[in-house]
Design a protein around this motif. Structure first.
Motif, PDB file in Angstrom:
ATOM      1  N   ARG A 157       6.487   6.046   0.028  1.00  0.00           N
ATOM      2  CA  ARG A 157       5.770   5.064   0.833  1.00  0.00           C
ATOM      3  C   ARG A 157       6.521   3.743   0.881  1.00  0.00           C
ATOM      4  NH1 ARG A 157      -0.717   3.849   0.237  1.00  0.00           N
ATOM      5  NH2 ARG A 157      -0.952   2.598   2.144  1.00  0.00           N
ATOM      6  N   ALA A 161       8.307   2.244   4.467  1.00  0.00           N
ATOM      7  CA  ALA A 161       7.941   0.930   4.996  1.00  0.00           C
ATOM      8  C   ALA A 161       9.160   0.027   5.122  1.00  0.00           C
ATOM      9  CB  ALA A 161       6.884   0.277   4.114  1.00  0.00           C
ATOM     10  N   ASP A 165      11.127  -1.495   8.655  1.00  0.00           N
ATOM     11  CA  ASP A 165      11.209  -2.939   8.867  1.00  0.00           C
ATOM     12  C   ASP A 165      12.654  -3.434   8.798  1.00  0.00           C
ATOM     13  OD1 ASP A 165       8.498  -3.034   9.189  1.00  0.00           O
ATOM     14  OD2 ASP A 165       8.079  -3.670   7.135  1.00  0.00           O
ATOM     15  N   TYR A 180       4.578  -6.556   0.859  1.00  0.00           N
ATOM     16  CA  TYR A 180       3.815  -5.309   0.889  1.00  0.00           C
ATOM     17  C   TYR A 180       2.903  -5.268  -0.337  1.00  0.00           C
ATOM     18  CZ  TYR A 180       7.883  -4.018   3.756  1.00  0.00           C
ATOM     19  OH  TYR A 180       8.889  -3.991   4.686  1.00  0.00           O
ATOM     20  N   GLU A 185       2.203  -0.718   0.635  1.00  0.00           N
ATOM     21  CA  GLU A 185       1.087  -0.819   1.577  1.00  0.00           C
ATOM     22  C   GLU A 185       1.323  -1.970   2.541  1.00  0.00           C
ATOM     23  OE1 GLU A 185      -0.677   0.337  -2.506  1.00  0.00           O
ATOM     24  OE2 GLU A 185       0.918  -0.971  -1.712  1.00  0.00           O
ATOM     25  N   ARG A 186       1.112  -1.705   3.816  1.00  0.00           N
ATOM     26  CA  ARG A 186       1.396  -2.690   4.858  1.00  0.00           C
ATOM     27  C   ARG A 186       0.518  -3.932   4.735  1.00  0.00           C
ATOM     28  NH1 ARG A 186       6.063  -2.286   7.815  1.00  0.00           N
ATOM     29  NH2 ARG A 186       6.567  -0.091   8.198  1.00  0.00           N
ATOM     30  N   ARG A 187      -0.733  -3.751   4.359  1.00  0.00           N
ATOM     31  CA  ARG A 187      -1.663  -4.873   4.328  1.00  0.00           C
ATOM     32  C   ARG A 187      -1.818  -5.478   2.936  1.00  0.00           C
ATOM     33  NH1 ARG A 187      -4.853  -5.329   8.902  1.00  0.00           N
ATOM     34  NH2 ARG A 187      -4.617  -3.660  10.426  1.00  0.00           N
TER      35      ARG A 187
END
Length: 373
Positions: A157, A161, A165, A180, A185-187
């Motif tokens: 993961r 991500a 990017d 991250y 995690e994106r959010r």
């Protein structure tokens, strides 16, 4: 890092250990951009700069400590409320500086990355600079277009991500710190990753082999552009007349530009200076140029030439929105007379457009001197 890469590689190839301090984030009027680096070599030599002199001493000491401990450090430097000169950054800005130990053992991929940079092949380097797990800090991956990651940050993961990017930053030739969650995690928050985007130099295409073009090529090279001078007249388009250009091309300008577009060698960072002020050259050229996604298109000429050019561009079907992208007459109003002064005027307009500057005298303005990146 690009500016200090030759010195870093010399020490790395010799098997030495180097302290590397890199600006990874800036706030307010920070004097140096993200990506600026300073080295502390094995002979205690300092190479490069992270602050233009403001906090070099403190960073030098921190790099020396990191070389001894081996543990990377993320440090913030800025004006203290208690003592405005506590850390020496008197300009009012704030810098986040990441300091790490670099050697063949800690960074075995450096040789391949440096070879890519030297050859002009796009490559991005992503390093974890902050994470709740100390074991994750300092991990890095190498990202190349069309290839998977070299290395891993610790989980699929995270890798996915950062890979996506980093490719985006690489396309624009940008450096940035990405945030991250701890597992990518994106959010989320908790993990920060700094990405160097080592893209080839941005291009400056100068059309018209005149004396002004030689001065523009010189300034463009100084600003870090890969400069091409193009003219259809072989008697004028010669390498000896343009020693500061990376290449001199004999071709019709519009045909050359169309071919470069077709070959994928024009990108949103490209700037075009049309200095021919001859409608048989510049109208076909601008018909192509003003429909491209590029950073800047400027054309030289008098007010009368400009008005005639606009009429001709409308006749060939360019829309008002496309014509509005043209900077003509070219350059900022500096009262320039000589080719060298005119080149500075053109370069000033390009820089202002890149960073959103107004072109006004700083003495008559207020607020930040260095805008947001």
């Amino acid at each position: 890092m690009r500016d200090v890469l030759p010195e870093l590689m010399a020490w790395w190839e010799a098997g030495e250990t180097v302290g590397v301090a890199t600006v990874v984030a800036t706030f307010r009027s920070a004097p140096r951009p993200a990506g600026a680096s300073m080295l502390v070599g094995p002979d205690a030599t300092a190479v490069g700069s992270v602050s233009g002199g403001c906090v070099e001493g403190a960073v030098y000491e921190q790099a020396s400590v990191v070389v001894g401990s081996g543990e990377p450090v993320l440090e913030r430097y800025g004006v203290s409320d208690d003592d405005a000169f506590a850390v020496g950054l008197t300009c009012g800005g704030i810098l986040d500086v990441y300091v790490e130990k670099v050697s063949r053992e800690t960074f075995p991929e450096l040789g391949e990355v440096a070879a890519d940079v030297e050859a002009g092949r796009p490559v991005a380097l992503a390093t974890v600079i902050e994470h709740p797990d100390a074991g994750v800090r300092g991990r890095r991956v190498v990202v190349r277009p069309g290839q998977g990651l070299s290395g891993s940050l610790g989980s699929p993961r995270m890798d996915d991500a950062v890979h996506d990017d980093a490719l985006g930053l690489l396309a624009s030739g940008s450096n940035a710190t990405l945030t991250y969650g701890p597992d990518g995690e994106r959010r989320g928050e908790g993990m920060r990753v700094f990405v160097w985007g080592f893209a080839p130099k941005p291009r400056m295409l100068v059309f018209g082999a005149i004396d002004f073009a030689a001065a523009v090529a010189r300034v463009g090279s100084f600003l870090g552009y890969h400069v091409t001078v193009c003219d259809a007249r072989p008697v004028f388009a010669t390498a000896s007349r343009f020693p500061d250009a990376d290449e001199v091309v004999v071709d019709w300008p519009h045909r050359y530009l169309a071919a470069e577009v077709e070959a994928g060698r024009i990108d949103p960072r490209t700037v075009l200076a049309v200095l021919t002020h001859d409608p048989k050259f510049d109208v076909p050229l601008l018909e192509v140029a003003l429909r491209l996604d590029v950073a800047y298109v400027g054309a030289m000429g008098s007010r009368r030439t400009h008005d005639d050019r606009l009429a001709r561009l409308r006749e060939v079907g360019l829309t008002a929105a496309e014509i509005d992208r043209l900077s003509s007459p070219i350059g900022l109003d500096l009262g320039a007379r000589t080719p060298e002064e005119t080149a500075i005027s053109i370069a000033a307009e390009i820089v202002a457009g890149r960073w959103g500057g107004s072109g006004e005298r700083l003495a008559t303005t207020s607020g930040r001197i260095h805008g947001e990146e």
